[in-house]
Design an enzyme around this catalytic site. Structure first.
Site, PDB file in Angstrom:
ATOM      1  N   GLU A  92      -4.598 -14.156 -40.628  1.00  0.00           N
ATOM      2  CA  GLU A  92      -5.478 -15.321 -40.701  1.00  0.00           C
ATOM      3  C   GLU A  92      -6.083 -15.470 -42.102  1.00  0.00           C
ATOM      4  O   GLU A  92      -6.560 -14.490 -42.690  1.00  0.00           O
ATOM      5  CB  GLU A  92      -6.589 -15.133 -39.659  1.00  0.00           C
ATOM      6  CG  GLU A  92      -7.629 -16.225 -39.599  1.00  0.00           C
ATOM      7  CD  GLU A  92      -8.702 -15.931 -38.557  1.00  0.00           C
ATOM      8  OE1 GLU A  92      -9.499 -16.834 -38.273  1.00  0.00           O
ATOM      9  OE2 GLU A  92      -8.734 -14.800 -38.010  1.00  0.00           O
ATOM     10  N   LYS A 143      -6.903 -23.715 -35.851  1.00  0.00           N
ATOM     11  CA  LYS A 143      -7.648 -22.862 -34.918  1.00  0.00           C
ATOM     12  C   LYS A 143      -8.533 -23.724 -34.010  1.00  0.00           C
ATOM     13  O   LYS A 143      -9.267 -24.602 -34.478  1.00  0.00           O
ATOM     14  CB  LYS A 143      -8.500 -21.866 -35.714  1.00  0.00           C
ATOM     15  CG  LYS A 143      -9.136 -20.769 -34.888  1.00  0.00           C
ATOM     16  CD  LYS A 143      -9.795 -19.750 -35.830  1.00  0.00           C
ATOM     17  CE  LYS A 143     -10.360 -18.557 -35.092  1.00  0.00           C
ATOM     18  NZ  LYS A 143     -10.939 -17.564 -36.038  1.00  0.00           N
ATOM     19  N   CYS A 168      -6.388 -15.858 -33.963  1.00  0.00           N
ATOM     20  CA  CYS A 168      -7.472 -14.916 -33.635  1.00  0.00           C
ATOM     21  C   CYS A 168      -8.229 -15.289 -32.361  1.00  0.00           C
ATOM     22  O   CYS A 168      -7.749 -15.075 -31.266  1.00  0.00           O
ATOM     23  CB  CYS A 168      -8.422 -14.791 -34.829  1.00  0.00           C
ATOM     24  SG  CYS A 168      -9.366 -13.244 -34.835  1.00  0.00           S
TER      25      CYS A 168
END
Length: 376
Positions: free
Chosen positions: A44, A110, A146
């Site tokens: 990330e 994200k 994540c």
């Protein structure tokens, strides 16, 4: 279906050093190509380093990060490259890019932005909403960043219902005590519940008060770890995955059959295509690679050493000065500094007074002798 060969780039970026981070990616792409990998994946926000924080308010920083992504894309011929970066589309996004044949072919933003503990992502980023599925050599591959995979309502299920056999999950997940086992159990649950393989890649290294432990891994649809990188160590983890296993299991699962009609109209999914060489004659099948379990104390100690080393070096220092009292606290601190920086870069200060016991001075000197550090 031929085995799918993937490389997980578990490396140590530096926040703000875009050129260094870019060069790490380019170097590891070349190594992955030599091993005939179909895909190489990096963590990330790897191009900027994590967490970039208020650097994100500097327009030139965003532009440099985007220029670096374009340059990395030039090395994506005959391989798919996945990396984290910061995108700008009228707002900032914590983003993942899919690169192939010299181009950026897809992006994923994200969707779950953590805003607790050490995380402050809602301050900087807008959340994404569109899902991304890559069709590569007959397989379907989904993506998550994540926190996306930690939430009970996550993008994994709709991607699995749309035929994804593998989920790529890129991370900047900090180390804490017992975190690794919690992470493993969560990933096993996601893999079993959605009948997908999961390729989890995490960065390593210290950044200010954070330490990232790596421990990247690949989990099959049965929830079994088939390959795992070492903790707190840079590594290009390469493994073969039989994606057909997930395909067969999904077809037999009645729960997925009943859920598939429910996703129509509820999710926006963008499909992209890529190609890589599928003949892997020169490299034998890569078998399981697992790290032996380490106890919590050993991992904590390694994390302290890495955190101190990276804090000193990434901030442009080389040496440390610390007080030696002859007690346990300063002895442990000096030992960590010795392993992090080397004896020639650690200076101990002994400050005797009328209140110092004789043993505090002799113990401090004995410690310094054992560690071969200079004292004053």
């Amino acid at each position: 279906m031929k085995p799918f060969r993937i490389a997980l780039g578990q490396f140590n970026p530096t926040v703000g050093d875009i050129d260094k981070n870019k060069n790490i990616i380019i170097e590891q792409i070349q190594k992955a190509k030599e091993k005939e990998c179909d895909m190489v994946v990096f963590p990330e926000l790897f191009i900027t380093g994590y967490p970039p924080e208020d650097l994100l308010y500097k327009p030139h920083f965003i532009r440099e990060n985007l220029n670096a992504l374009e340059e990395i894309a030039k090395y994506s011929h005959d391989i798919v490259v996945v990396t984290g970066f910061v995108d700008y589309q009228n707002d900032l996004y914590n983003a993942l890019a899919v690169l192939n044949e010299g181009k950026i072919i897809g992006k994923y933003y994200k969707q779950h932005l953590p805003n607790y503990g050490v995380f402050d992502e809602k301050r900087y980023f807008q959340k994404g909403s569109e899902l991304l599925i890559l069709e590569l050599n007959g397989a379907k591959i989904g993506f998550a960043i994540c926190e996306d995979i930690w939430q009970s309502t996550n993008p994994i299920e709709p991607q699995a219902l749309s035929g994804a056999e593998l989920i790529i999950n890129i991370n900047a997940s900090p180390f804490s005590t017992k975190k690794l086992q919690t992470r493993i159990e969560m990933l096993k649950t996601r893999a079993r519940d959605n009948i997908v393989s999961i390729a989890y890649v995490n960065m390593i290294g210290g950044q200010d008060e954070l330490v990232f432990d790596g421990s990247s891994m690949i989990i099959n649809p049965k929830g079994e770890i088939i390959s795992q990188a070492k903790s707190l160590k840079e590594e290009l983890l390469i493994s073969d995955i039989t994606l057909e296993q997930a395909f067969r299991m999904q077809l037999k699962d009645t729960r997925l059959k009943h859920l598939r009609p429910t996703i129509e109209g509820n999710f926006t999914i963008k499909y992209i295509n890529a190609t890589t060489k599928t003949d892997k004659k020169s490299i034998s099948l890569i078998t399981e690679e697992r790290e032996m379990a380490q106890n919590d104390t050993a991992l904590i100690y390694k994390a302290l050493v890495m955190g101190l080393r990276d804090y000193i070096h990434k901030n442009g220092f080389s040496k440390v000065v610390l007080g030696l009292s002859g007690g346990v606290d300063s002895a442990l601190t000096a030992t960590i500094a010795f392993y992090a920086l080397g004896s020639e870069n650690v200076y101990g200060i002994i400050m005797p007074s009328m209140f110092s016991s004789k043993s505090s001075i002799t113990d401090a000197k004995k410690l310094a002798k054992n560690l071969k550090i200079t004292t004053h």
